[in-house]
Design a protein around this motif. Structure first.
Motif, PDB file in Angstrom:
ATOM      1  N   SER A   4      -5.911   5.348   2.084  1.00 54.17           N
ATOM      2  CA  SER A   4      -5.132   4.598   2.511  1.00 54.17           C
ATOM      3  C   SER A   4      -4.309   3.644   1.687  1.00 54.17           C
ATOM      4  O   SER A   4      -4.751   3.402   0.431  1.00 54.17           O
ATOM      5  CB  SER A   4      -6.001   3.665   3.540  1.00 54.17           C
ATOM      6  OG  SER A   4      -6.778   2.832   2.862  1.00 54.17           O
ATOM      7  N   LYS A   5      -3.116   2.999   2.168  1.00 55.14           N
ATOM      8  CA  LYS A   5      -2.590   2.123   1.541  1.00 55.14           C
ATOM      9  C   LYS A   5      -3.281   0.883   0.685  1.00 55.14           C
ATOM     10  O   LYS A   5      -3.127   0.609  -0.322  1.00 55.14           O
ATOM     11  CB  LYS A   5      -1.363   1.528   2.405  1.00 55.14           C
ATOM     12  CG  LYS A   5      -0.226   2.190   2.647  1.00 55.14           C
ATOM     13  CD  LYS A   5       0.752   1.923   3.259  1.00 55.14           C
ATOM     14  CE  LYS A   5       2.094   2.816   3.710  1.00 55.14           C
ATOM     15  NZ  LYS A   5       3.404   2.166   4.272  1.00 55.14           N
ATOM     16  N   ASP A   6      -4.433   0.396   1.500  1.00 54.80           N
ATOM     17  CA  ASP A   6      -5.384  -0.642   1.102  1.00 54.80           C
ATOM     18  C   ASP A   6      -5.994  -0.010  -0.005  1.00 54.80           C
ATOM     19  O   ASP A   6      -6.198  -0.775  -1.242  1.00 54.80           O
ATOM     20  CB  ASP A   6      -6.213  -1.166   1.889  1.00 54.80           C
ATOM     21  CG  ASP A   6      -5.248  -2.173   3.021  1.00 54.80           C
ATOM     22  OD1 ASP A   6      -4.494  -2.400   2.740  1.00 54.80           O
ATOM     23  OD2 ASP A   6      -6.204  -2.652   3.944  1.00 54.80           O
ATOM     24  N   GLN A   7      -6.512   1.002   0.185  1.00 53.31           N
ATOM     25  CA  GLN A   7      -7.118   1.980  -1.016  1.00 53.31           C
ATOM     26  C   GLN A   7      -6.352   2.057  -2.198  1.00 53.31           C
ATOM     27  O   GLN A   7      -6.444   1.884  -3.407  1.00 53.31           O
ATOM     28  CB  GLN A   7      -7.909   3.214  -0.598  1.00 53.31           C
ATOM     29  CG  GLN A   7      -8.873   3.924  -1.445  1.00 53.31           C
ATOM     30  CD  GLN A   7     -10.100   3.017  -1.838  1.00 53.31           C
ATOM     31  OE1 GLN A   7     -10.123   2.382  -2.913  1.00 53.31           O
ATOM     32  NE2 GLN A   7     -10.957   2.563  -0.573  1.00 53.31           N
ATOM     33  N   VAL A   8      -5.332   2.489  -2.128  1.00 54.49           N
ATOM     34  CA  VAL A   8      -4.305   2.582  -3.140  1.00 54.49           C
ATOM     35  C   VAL A   8      -4.031   1.415  -3.965  1.00 54.49           C
ATOM     36  O   VAL A   8      -4.301   1.239  -5.228  1.00 54.49           O
ATOM     37  CB  VAL A   8      -2.829   3.103  -2.629  1.00 54.49           C
ATOM     38  CG1 VAL A   8      -1.619   3.113  -3.784  1.00 54.49           C
ATOM     39  CG2 VAL A   8      -2.902   4.382  -2.169  1.00 54.49           C
ATOM     40  N   ALA A   9      -3.749   0.314  -3.302  1.00 49.84           N
ATOM     41  CA  ALA A   9      -3.665  -1.066  -3.879  1.00 49.84           C
ATOM     42  C   ALA A   9      -4.851  -1.401  -4.708  1.00 49.84           C
ATOM     43  O   ALA A   9      -4.635  -1.782  -5.828  1.00 49.84           O
ATOM     44  CB  ALA A   9      -3.273  -2.165  -3.116  1.00 49.84           C
ATOM     45  N   GLU A  10      -5.896  -1.250  -4.094  1.00 56.96           N
ATOM     46  CA  GLU A  10      -7.163  -1.615  -4.832  1.00 56.96           C
ATOM     47  C   GLU A  10      -7.442  -0.532  -6.005  1.00 56.96           C
ATOM     48  O   GLU A  10      -7.967  -1.073  -7.111  1.00 56.96           O
ATOM     49  CB  GLU A  10      -8.470  -1.403  -3.723  1.00 56.96           C
ATOM     50  CG  GLU A  10      -9.920  -2.033  -4.286  1.00 56.96           C
ATOM     51  CD  GLU A  10     -11.085  -1.804  -3.382  1.00 56.96           C
ATOM     52  OE1 GLU A  10     -10.621  -1.891  -2.297  1.00 56.96           O
ATOM     53  OE2 GLU A  10     -12.000  -1.459  -4.043  1.00 56.96           O
ATOM     54  N   ASN A  11      -7.082   0.618  -5.925  1.00 54.63           N
ATOM     55  CA  ASN A  11      -7.246   1.548  -7.001  1.00 54.63           C
ATOM     56  C   ASN A  11      -6.562   1.039  -7.926  1.00 54.63           C
ATOM     57  O   ASN A  11      -6.843   1.177  -9.282  1.00 54.63           O
ATOM     58  CB  ASN A  11      -7.069   2.914  -6.591  1.00 54.63           C
ATOM     59  CG  ASN A  11      -8.242   3.654  -5.785  1.00 54.63           C
ATOM     60  OD1 ASN A  11      -9.218   3.063  -5.652  1.00 54.63           O
ATOM     61  ND2 ASN A  11      -7.635   4.788  -5.132  1.00 54.63           N
ATOM     62  N   ARG A  12      -5.195   0.625  -7.970  1.00 59.30           N
ATOM     63  CA  ARG A  12      -4.269   0.214  -9.083  1.00 59.30           C
ATOM     64  C   ARG A  12      -5.011  -0.983  -9.612  1.00 59.30           C
ATOM     65  O   ARG A  12      -4.745  -1.112 -10.775  1.00 59.30           O
ATOM     66  CB  ARG A  12      -2.854  -0.038  -8.275  1.00 59.30           C
ATOM     67  CG  ARG A  12      -1.833  -0.308  -9.387  1.00 59.30           C
ATOM     68  CD  ARG A  12      -0.669  -0.769  -8.684  1.00 59.30           C
ATOM     69  NE  ARG A  12      -0.070  -1.704  -9.585  1.00 59.30           N
ATOM     70  CZ  ARG A  12       0.988  -1.418 -10.394  1.00 59.30           C
ATOM     71  NH1 ARG A  12       1.281  -0.022 -10.402  1.00 59.30           N
ATOM     72  NH2 ARG A  12       1.457  -2.113 -11.215  1.00 59.30           N
ATOM     73  N   ARG A  13      -5.342  -1.901  -8.831  1.00 60.45           N
ATOM     74  CA  ARG A  13      -6.055  -3.061  -9.298  1.00 60.45           C
ATOM     75  C   ARG A  13      -7.089  -2.588 -10.430  1.00 60.45           C
ATOM     76  O   ARG A  13      -7.249  -3.462 -11.535  1.00 60.45           O
ATOM     77  CB  ARG A  13      -6.527  -4.037  -8.125  1.00 60.45           C
ATOM     78  CG  ARG A  13      -5.632  -5.269  -7.968  1.00 60.45           C
ATOM     79  CD  ARG A  13      -6.109  -6.347  -7.111  1.00 60.45           C
ATOM     80  NE  ARG A  13      -6.894  -5.925  -6.013  1.00 60.45           N
ATOM     81  CZ  ARG A  13      -6.414  -5.561  -4.733  1.00 60.45           C
ATOM     82  NH1 ARG A  13      -5.106  -5.595  -4.752  1.00 60.45           N
ATOM     83  NH2 ARG A  13      -7.184  -4.928  -3.917  1.00 60.45           N
ATOM     84  N   ASN A  14      -8.052  -1.645  -9.889  1.00 65.35           N
ATOM     85  CA  ASN A  14      -9.221  -1.360 -10.557  1.00 65.35           C
ATOM     86  C   ASN A  14      -8.804  -0.938 -12.049  1.00 65.35           C
ATOM     87  O   ASN A  14      -9.266  -1.094 -12.955  1.00 65.35           O
ATOM     88  CB  ASN A  14      -9.989  -0.384  -9.821  1.00 65.35           C
ATOM     89  CG  ASN A  14     -11.029  -0.899  -8.892  1.00 65.35           C
ATOM     90  OD1 ASN A  14     -11.016  -2.295  -8.847  1.00 65.35           O
ATOM     91  ND2 ASN A  14     -11.132  -0.226  -7.658  1.00 65.35           N
ATOM     92  N   VAL A  15      -7.715   0.014 -12.003  1.00 70.02           N
ATOM     93  CA  VAL A  15      -7.085   0.568 -13.254  1.00 70.02           C
ATOM     94  C   VAL A  15      -6.795  -0.508 -14.086  1.00 70.02           C
ATOM     95  O   VAL A  15      -7.124  -0.355 -15.332  1.00 70.02           O
ATOM     96  CB  VAL A  15      -6.174   1.670 -12.840  1.00 70.02           C
ATOM     97  CG1 VAL A  15      -5.592   2.290 -14.219  1.00 70.02           C
ATOM     98  CG2 VAL A  15      -6.597   2.907 -11.854  1.00 70.02           C
ATOM     99  N   LEU A  16      -5.887  -1.380 -13.396  1.00 72.17           N
ATOM    100  CA  LEU A  16      -5.266  -2.651 -14.460  1.00 72.17           C
ATOM    101  C   LEU A  16      -6.692  -3.426 -15.177  1.00 72.17           C
ATOM    102  O   LEU A  16      -6.447  -3.604 -16.257  1.00 72.17           O
ATOM    103  CB  LEU A  16      -4.681  -3.510 -13.716  1.00 72.17           C
ATOM    104  CG  LEU A  16      -3.186  -3.091 -13.546  1.00 72.17           C
ATOM    105  CD1 LEU A  16      -2.280  -3.867 -12.632  1.00 72.17           C
ATOM    106  CD2 LEU A  16      -2.422  -3.126 -15.001  1.00 72.17           C
ATOM    107  N   GLN A  17      -7.596  -3.572 -14.160  1.00 72.22           N
ATOM    108  CA  GLN A  17      -8.750  -4.610 -14.789  1.00 72.22           C
ATOM    109  C   GLN A  17      -9.535  -3.799 -15.710  1.00 72.22           C
ATOM    110  O   GLN A  17     -10.049  -4.106 -16.652  1.00 72.22           O
ATOM    111  CB  GLN A  17      -9.636  -4.764 -13.538  1.00 72.22           C
ATOM    112  CG  GLN A  17     -10.562  -5.696 -13.797  1.00 72.22           C
ATOM    113  CD  GLN A  17     -11.458  -6.250 -12.743  1.00 72.22           C
ATOM    114  OE1 GLN A  17     -11.419  -5.784 -11.442  1.00 72.22           O
ATOM    115  NE2 GLN A  17     -12.248  -7.308 -12.685  1.00 72.22           N
ATOM    116  N   SER A  18      -9.839  -2.443 -15.509  1.00 73.85           N
ATOM    117  CA  SER A  18     -10.472  -1.727 -16.476  1.00 73.85           C
ATOM    118  C   SER A  18      -9.884  -1.748 -17.737  1.00 73.85           C
ATOM    119  O   SER A  18     -10.401  -1.560 -18.841  1.00 73.85           O
ATOM    120  CB  SER A  18     -10.559  -0.283 -16.002  1.00 73.85           C
ATOM    121  OG  SER A  18     -11.344  -0.252 -14.796  1.00 73.85           O
ATOM    122  N   ALA A  19      -8.350  -1.125 -17.543  1.00 73.18           N
ATOM    123  CA  ALA A  19      -7.728  -1.237 -19.119  1.00 73.18           C
ATOM    124  C   ALA A  19      -7.610  -2.605 -19.732  1.00 73.18           C
ATOM    125  O   ALA A  19      -7.948  -2.382 -20.828  1.00 73.18           O
ATOM    126  CB  ALA A  19      -6.523  -0.856 -18.684  1.00 73.18           C
TER     127      ALA A  19
END
Lengths: 180, 180
Positions: A4-19
């Motif tokens: 879902s679009k919400d999941q996409v946005a959350e995934n992206r935030r997670n990647v940025l935070q992990s990085a």
DNA sequence: TGTACATCAGTGAACGCGCGTTCACTGATGTAC
DNA sequence: TGTACATCAGTGAACGCGCGTTCACTGATGTAC
């Protein structure tokens, strides 16, 4: 599978935070895309749906990591200096100041990453200027610039030192020089 | 082909000098053994006759790079600060201060490299202490530690900035804060 | 001092691994009717 | 509201390149006599 679009946005935030965490902890070159994606709970292939390249991720993670600390403007100058130069900040790179961890490496990065860090630094200095010592606005700004240079430099040297007593001495000397 | 003992010693010095230059210019990870050996006028295979590994080279190149500047003790404190925070030092990483270029990365290196850098820092602080401001020895030592943290931190932030006016402002603010 | 030979610093090809990047495929989402 | 299908985020294998490291070989050095 599509998400879902919400999941996409959350995934992206997670990647940025992990990085942002991993880069501060281990440095830009030592962190692989695999490391970042695994920590974000995804697999390697998903990366290029979110970012153009590793360089692109670095630049965006820098922008994420340099957001000035919440409530910086509500601390006294002396408290901020003391907490910045604490042993716990020295020993916690992953959640600590991005400038102390990465400014030196970013110096040699493409412009995008340098630009994000520069903008973050300008914002941090503006916030610090409000509470910095000095009787005029330009005096306070000068004090803020000198102070962040000092505390960041002191933290880097304290982290570099392999002699614990010397490392503590570096932190302490910088606190005392700034708060009189 | 075998070479004379003098040539061996000179080759080793050349490798160390090339490494110290290149590491400061490009960072530890970005420099390959090929780069170093080529700059030293040798080929890759000769490397392991002189050093145990790349980590070993890093540690020894750090020891080489942190030898305090010649004649540091003959400069006034104000002159040293001003030349350290000059535009020409900012723009010349290869021959500049090893701490400003590499301290942050060395933080994450094996102990040998951290140790060499720590020893170099202790020596530099001892030399600076002689000319640092302050009425007591311990006050001068404190001033020396705070000063090197400041000027190194300021130089790193000035190199990081992609805004030339802001970069100059950082250098200038640190000079003014230290020399009154 | 001159000669014969063992030593060993340097050469350059090869190896193996890890990394950034690409790609054919999967299957859940969300839209068109 | 319900169904059929096009879309597309994520998967995981594969690719290619560069790097640190190894190694068989070369030929100048320097020692033994």
């Amino acid at each position: 599978m599509k998400v879902s679009k919400d999941q996409v946005a959350e995934n992206r935030r997670n990647v940025l935070q992990s990085a942002a965490r991993l880069f501060r902890e281990r440095g830009l070159d030592a962190v692989t895309l695999d490391d970042v994606m695994k920590e974000a709970g995804l697999t390697r292939g998903a990366f290029y749906g979110h970012f153009k390249s590793k360089n692109d991720l670095v630049a965006q993670a820098m922008a994420y990591a340099v957001k000035p600390t919440e409530g910086l403007e509500n601390q006294t100058f002396a408290d901020y200096v003391a907490s910045y130069l604490s042993a716990s900040h020295r020993d916690d790179r992953a959640e600590g100041c991005a400038f102390a961890s990465l400014a030196s490496e970013v110096t040699r990065q493409p412009q995008a990453a340098r630009h994000e860090m520069t903008e973050g630094l300008k914002q941090t200095i503006n916030l610090m200027t409000a509470n910095a010592p000095g009787s005029t606005p330009s005096g306070r700004r000068l004090a803020a610039i000198a102070a962040i240079s000092s505390i960041m430099g002191g933290l880097i040297l304290a982290r570099m030192s392999d002699d614990p007593a010397f490392s503590d001495e570096i932190l302490d000397a910088n606190v005392r020089a700034l708060v009189d």
